[in-house]
Design a protein around this motif. Structure first.
Motif, mmCIF file in Angstrom:
data_model
loop_
_atom_site.group_PDB
_atom_site.id
_atom_site.type_symbol
_atom_site.label_atom_id
_atom_site.label_comp_id
_atom_site.label_asym_id
_atom_site.label_seq_id
_atom_site.Cartn_x
_atom_site.Cartn_y
_atom_site.Cartn_z
ATOM 1 N N ARG A 1 0.825 -1.211 0.000
ATOM 2 C CA ARG A 1 0.000 0.000 0.000
ATOM 3 C C ARG A 1 0.859 1.262 0.000
ATOM 4 N NH1 ARG A 1 -4.606 0.963 -1.766
ATOM 5 N NH2 ARG A 1 -5.083 2.476 -0.141
ATOM 6 N N ALA A 2 2.007 1.219 0.700
ATOM 7 C CA ALA A 2 2.920 2.361 0.668
ATOM 8 C C ALA A 2 3.465 2.562 -0.745
ATOM 9 C CB ALA A 2 4.062 2.146 1.661
ATOM 10 N N LEU A 3 3.766 1.475 -1.438
ATOM 11 C CA LEU A 3 4.251 1.569 -2.814
ATOM 12 C C LEU A 3 3.157 2.092 -3.753
ATOM 13 C CD1 LEU A 3 6.324 -1.740 -3.062
ATOM 14 C CD2 LEU A 3 7.193 0.605 -2.881
ATOM 15 N N VAL A 4 1.886 1.719 -3.495
ATOM 16 C CA VAL A 4 0.770 2.244 -4.282
ATOM 17 C C VAL A 4 0.716 3.768 -4.168
ATOM 18 C CG1 VAL A 4 -1.752 2.385 -4.439
ATOM 19 C CG2 VAL A 4 -0.654 0.157 -4.234
ATOM 20 N N GLY A 5 0.797 4.277 -2.938
ATOM 21 C CA GLY A 5 0.756 5.730 -2.740
ATOM 22 C C GLY A 5 1.925 6.434 -3.398
ATOM 23 N N LEU A 6 3.124 5.849 -3.287
ATOM 24 C CA LEU A 6 4.305 6.459 -3.894
ATOM 25 C C LEU A 6 4.163 6.519 -5.411
ATOM 26 C CD1 LEU A 6 7.083 7.593 -3.082
ATOM 27 C CD2 LEU A 6 8.030 5.307 -3.471
ATOM 28 N N ALA A 7 3.641 5.446 -6.006
ATOM 29 C CA ALA A 7 3.440 5.436 -7.455
ATOM 30 C C ALA A 7 2.369 6.434 -7.878
ATOM 31 C CB ALA A 7 3.058 4.027 -7.915
ATOM 32 N N LEU A 8 1.277 6.515 -7.107
ATOM 33 C CA LEU A 8 0.177 7.410 -7.463
ATOM 34 C C LEU A 8 0.587 8.881 -7.448
ATOM 35 C CD1 LEU A 8 -2.941 5.876 -5.642
ATOM 36 C CD2 LEU A 8 -2.613 6.128 -8.107
ATOM 37 N N ALA A 9 1.622 9.227 -6.668
ATOM 38 C CA ALA A 9 2.028 10.633 -6.542
ATOM 39 C C ALA A 9 2.305 11.270 -7.895
ATOM 40 C CB ALA A 9 3.258 10.742 -5.640
ATOM 41 N N GLY A 10 2.675 10.463 -8.883
ATOM 42 C CA GLY A 10 3.002 11.014 -10.195
ATOM 43 C C GLY A 10 1.855 11.693 -10.893
ATOM 44 N N LEU A 11 0.605 11.322 -10.570
ATOM 45 C CA LEU A 11 -0.519 11.945 -11.287
ATOM 46 C C LEU A 11 -0.947 13.276 -10.667
ATOM 47 C CD1 LEU A 11 -3.218 10.229 -13.265
ATOM 48 C CD2 LEU A 11 -3.876 12.173 -11.865
ATOM 49 N N PRO A 12 -1.304 13.347 -9.365
ATOM 50 C CA PRO A 12 -1.691 14.662 -8.824
ATOM 51 C C PRO A 12 -0.564 15.688 -8.857
ATOM 52 C CG PRO A 12 -1.523 13.014 -7.074
ATOM 53 C CD PRO A 12 -1.456 12.280 -8.373
ATOM 54 N N ALA A 13 0.690 15.234 -8.802
ATOM 55 C CA ALA A 13 1.811 16.173 -8.856
ATOM 56 C C ALA A 13 1.980 16.783 -10.233
ATOM 57 C CB ALA A 13 3.103 15.448 -8.446
ATOM 58 N N THR A 14 1.386 16.175 -11.253
ATOM 59 C CA THR A 14 1.627 16.571 -12.639
ATOM 60 C C THR A 14 0.387 17.097 -13.348
ATOM 61 O OG1 THR A 14 3.237 14.764 -12.688
ATOM 62 C CG2 THR A 14 2.669 15.734 -14.795
ATOM 63 N N ALA A 15 -0.792 16.682 -12.899
ATOM 64 C CA ALA A 15 -2.027 16.951 -13.639
ATOM 65 C C ALA A 15 -2.266 18.437 -13.873
ATOM 66 C CB ALA A 15 -3.210 16.332 -12.896
ATOM 67 N N MET A 16 -2.124 19.258 -12.832
ATOM 68 C CA MET A 16 -2.426 20.683 -12.988
ATOM 69 C C MET A 16 -1.448 21.359 -13.947
ATOM 70 S SD MET A 16 -3.607 21.793 -9.136
ATOM 71 C CE MET A 16 -4.077 23.432 -9.674
ATOM 72 N N ALA A 17 -0.168 20.951 -13.898
ATOM 73 C CA ALA A 17 0.818 21.531 -14.812
ATOM 74 C C ALA A 17 0.489 21.153 -16.256
ATOM 75 C CB ALA A 17 2.213 21.053 -14.442
ATOM 76 N N TYR A 18 0.107 19.891 -16.484
ATOM 77 C CA TYR A 18 -0.257 19.458 -17.837
ATOM 78 C C TYR A 18 -1.436 20.271 -18.358
ATOM 79 C CZ TYR A 18 -2.402 16.692 -21.540
ATOM 80 O OH TYR A 18 -2.968 16.309 -22.718
ATOM 81 N N LEU A 19 -2.487 20.404 -17.559
ATOM 82 C CA LEU A 19 -3.681 21.118 -18.005
ATOM 83 C C LEU A 19 -3.383 22.586 -18.288
ATOM 84 C CD1 LEU A 19 -6.363 19.552 -15.622
ATOM 85 C CD2 LEU A 19 -6.027 19.104 -18.058
#
Length: 408
Positions: free
Chosen positions: A117-135
């Motif tokens: 579960r800790a690895l799931v959270g670490l992997a997921l960080a890539g989307l919210p950290a990037t989404a606003m910049a992409y948009l």
């Protein structure tokens, strides 16, 4: 003759175009998948207590481990996204998280489950950290609000849908089957995201130094308002996660003795929260953020008090107020961060989100200890103290002078 600036603007995605709607569909799927995988285990905590013989505080680790690692991964992920690109990192984040979620279903011990579960959270960080910049880079400015609303809507529906699906499945089958289904859902959302999201056409790799990031961080820490807003996000998310973490234990015990599926239905209140987020934004536009944020804290405090009542209808009413206050407060505080930060806005947003998820992890775990020692009254007592501190922060923000408008 078309200037480079106007050419760049005209090549961005415009609301109503087929490319815009494909990308909007992709962002919605990305937000849905992220929050479904992040919070799907919250209603299953009583099942983990039974399966592995762990306390409520220990069982909360299936949520806290993911939110803590996500919080710690936000800054490195945002730094990496500035160098390797937006879409590749987001696709990798969703895909790896889905595979890890499938792996969680095979965990043979609670320790293994926590690591995964800790690895799931670490992997997921890539989307919210990037989404606003992409948009911000790819969307025409007048169309940004619409697609951002769809992305946030995907977040809310994913958080609700993942929890509700897991609760309904575990009532008939097992938590392992629930995790398999959530993992498959994650794979599907990753495919939709990859197939629909337009490639980055306006991304330019950055080579900023870590020293520049440190200077921006010091500027944010020295601002009169930003630290209070960061603490507000910590407190709001901490209270919100804690209420939903441990209410399931209370409702599963006498005199309620509700089934997991019935308890899972309380997550439908997320729909109310989505409406509250829009309400908070409109109200703050009309009355000012400094005049609205403290009101949302009072709504949460009132809701916490109502959950101490015995009648189920009062508990649901209290939970509704907590949900409304949280979503409205988060809407006001997060938008205020963007206005206060005059430099390093991406870093300010990342710091806000890091505090947000750390609040869910730290306060969520501490509330489990309070629940084990003093039951539901212990949880509410601790959360009331946290929320009173947040109310004090909101009142302090009322005294902070607004920054002057930049020259036009």
């Amino acid at each position: 003759m078309t200037t480079p600036s106007s050419s760049s603007t005209s090549s961005k995605l415009v609301a109503g175009s087929p490319a815009f709607w494909r990308s909007a569909r992709g962002m919605f799927a990305g937000g849905f998948g992220t929050f479904a995988m992040l919070y799907c285990l919250q209603p299953l905590m009583p099942q983990f207590s039974q399966a592995f013989g762990v306390s409520a505080a220990q069982a909360s680790g299936v949520v806290s481990a993911s939110t803590a690692s996500l919080a710690l991964g936000l800054l490195p992920a945002s730094w990496l996204a500035d160098r390797v690109g937006r879409k590749p990192l987001m696709v990798a984040a969703l895909s790896l998280s889905a595979l890890l979620t499938l792996g969680c279903a095979l965990a043979s011990s609670f320790g293994q489950l926590l690591v995964l579960r800790a690895l799931v959270g670490l992997a997921l960080a890539g989307l919210p950290a990037t989404a606003m910049a992409y948009l911000a880079e790819e969307m025409e400015p007048a169309s940004l609000g619409r697609v951002m609303g769809l992305y946030v809507g995907g977040n809310a529906l994913g958080g609700m849908g993942g929890r509700l699906l897991a609760a309904l499945v575990v009532e008939r089958y097992s938590w392992r089957v629930a995790l398999v289904l959530i993992g498959v859902l994650g794979v599907l959302t990753a495919l939709v995201f990859w197939r629909n999201l337009a490639p980055s056409r306006h991304f330019r790799p950055l080579r900023g130094s870590l020293g520049g990031m440190w200077r921006d961080a010091r500027a944010h820490a020295g601002d009169a308002g930003l630290p209070w807003l960061f603490f507000t996000s910590f407190a709001l998310m901490g209270c919100f996660v804690s209420v939903y973490n441990y209410l399931g234990y209370r409702l599963a015990a006498p005199p309620y003795s509700l089934s997991p599926g019935t308890i899972g239905l309380v997550f439908a209140l997320y729909m109310v929260g989505s409406l509250a987020s829009a309400w908070g934004g409109r109200l703050s536009d009309r009355l000012g953020r400094r005049n609205v944020l403290w009101l949302t804290q009072c709504i949460v405090l009132t809701g916490l008090g109502l959950t101490l009542a015995v009648p189920l209808v009062a508990i649901v009413a209290g939970l509704t107020l907590c949900t409304v206050g949280f979503f409205a407060g988060h809407s006001v505080a997060s938008s205020w961060v963007g206005l206060r930060a005059r430099q390093g806005r991406a870093l300010a947003s990342a710091l806000y989100l890091a505090c947000y998820y750390l609040g869910g992890s730290i306060v969520g775990s501490a509330s489990g200890v309070a629940f084990g020692m003093y039951g539901w009254h212990g949880v509410i007592g601790l959360l009331a103290l946290v929320q009173l501190a947040a109310l004090a922060a909101a009142l302090r923000l009322r005294q902070v002078q607004p920054l002057p408008r930049p020259p036009s």
